[in-house]
Design a protein around this motif. Structure first.
Motif, PDB file in Angstrom:
ATOM      1  N   PHE A 147       0.717  -1.023  -0.064  1.00  0.00           N
ATOM      2  CA  PHE A 147      -0.159  -0.074   0.118  1.00  0.00           C
ATOM      3  C   PHE A 147       0.885   1.269   0.135  1.00  0.00           C
ATOM      4  CE2 PHE A 147      -3.099  -2.861   1.703  1.00  0.00           C
ATOM      5  CZ  PHE A 147      -4.451  -2.483   0.761  1.00  0.00           C
ATOM      6  N   GLY A 148       2.013   0.833   1.177  1.00  0.00           N
ATOM      7  CA  GLY A 148       2.963   2.278   0.737  1.00  0.00           C
ATOM      8  C   GLY A 148       3.510   2.850  -0.391  1.00  0.00           C
ATOM      9  N   GLY A 149       3.850   1.581  -1.358  1.00  0.00           N
ATOM     10  CA  GLY A 149       4.580   1.578  -2.743  1.00  0.00           C
ATOM     11  C   GLY A 149       3.820   1.572  -3.187  1.00  0.00           C
ATOM     12  N   GLU A 150       2.075   1.687  -3.780  1.00  0.00           N
ATOM     13  CA  GLU A 150       1.377   2.218  -4.189  1.00  0.00           C
ATOM     14  C   GLU A 150       1.351   3.633  -4.056  1.00  0.00           C
ATOM     15  OE1 GLU A 150      -3.502   0.670  -5.863  1.00  0.00           O
ATOM     16  OE2 GLU A 150      -2.520   1.494  -3.424  1.00  0.00           O
ATOM     17  N   ALA A 151       1.421   4.068  -2.772  1.00  0.00           N
ATOM     18  CA  ALA A 151       1.146   5.088  -2.443  1.00  0.00           C
ATOM     19  C   ALA A 151       2.269   6.143  -3.466  1.00  0.00           C
ATOM     20  CB  ALA A 151       1.021   6.022  -0.886  1.00  0.00           C
TER      21      ALA A 151
END
Length: 168
Positions: A147-151
């Protein structure tokens, strides 16, 4: 995206790691939040199956409970993260997911290795508490990466759009 996530989940699962510190729960959450439901449900099953083909299978009662337990991730991801973003919703989903997996997967251990009494079910859950903590930690680390990578990618695209007037 589905193939990449499955490959990433399988590779991460096969790397040396502490017991129950695996990526499968977080991948289920991410898939449930971002993919069609059938694909999301297939992701943990395929990743587990490929991993078991490579590393071996174990007691069918435990195996079945583990597979069913990991199906909670996509359902929780869909329910808790489909329309919500941010650290608090992801952290909440990680906690709910790890607890659901713990409750479901330990039933298989109880059936396979304990007498069929309520007292022994509770003993099985107590014995599994260290695994719950490892699941929470693993889900948290991998959910942060996903999720952090996506953000981060979304933010980088937004920054480029702001700088150059067009999306990359």
């Amino acid at each position: 995206m589905t193939r990449f996530l499955i490959l990433f989940a399988v590779v991460a699962r096969l790397l040396p790691h502490p017991m129950n510190f695996t990526p499968i729960g977080a991948f289920g959450l991410f898939a449930g939040a971002r993919m069609p439901l059938l694909q999301a449900l297939a992701l943990p099953v395929i990743a587990l199956l490929v991993g078991n083909i490579i590393t071996g299978f174990y007691d069918a009662r435990v195996l079945m409970a583990v597979y069913i337990g990991f199906l909670a991730g996509p359902l929780i991801g869909r329910a808790m993260l489909r329309a919500r973003r941010g650290m608090v919703p992801v952290a909440s989903a990680v906690l709910v997911n790890a607890i659901a997996f713990y409750l479901i997967s330990n039933i298989g251990n109880w059936i396979a290795f304990y007498p069929p009494t309520f007292t022994d079910l509770m003993a099985c859950y107590v014995a599994g508490l260290p695994m719950l903590l490892a699941s929470i930690a693993g889900d948290a680390v991998y959910a942060t990466l996903l999720f952090g990578g996506e953000a981060m990618v979304a933010q980088m695209k937004e920054n480029r759009r702001d700088e150059g007037g067009h999306a990359v």
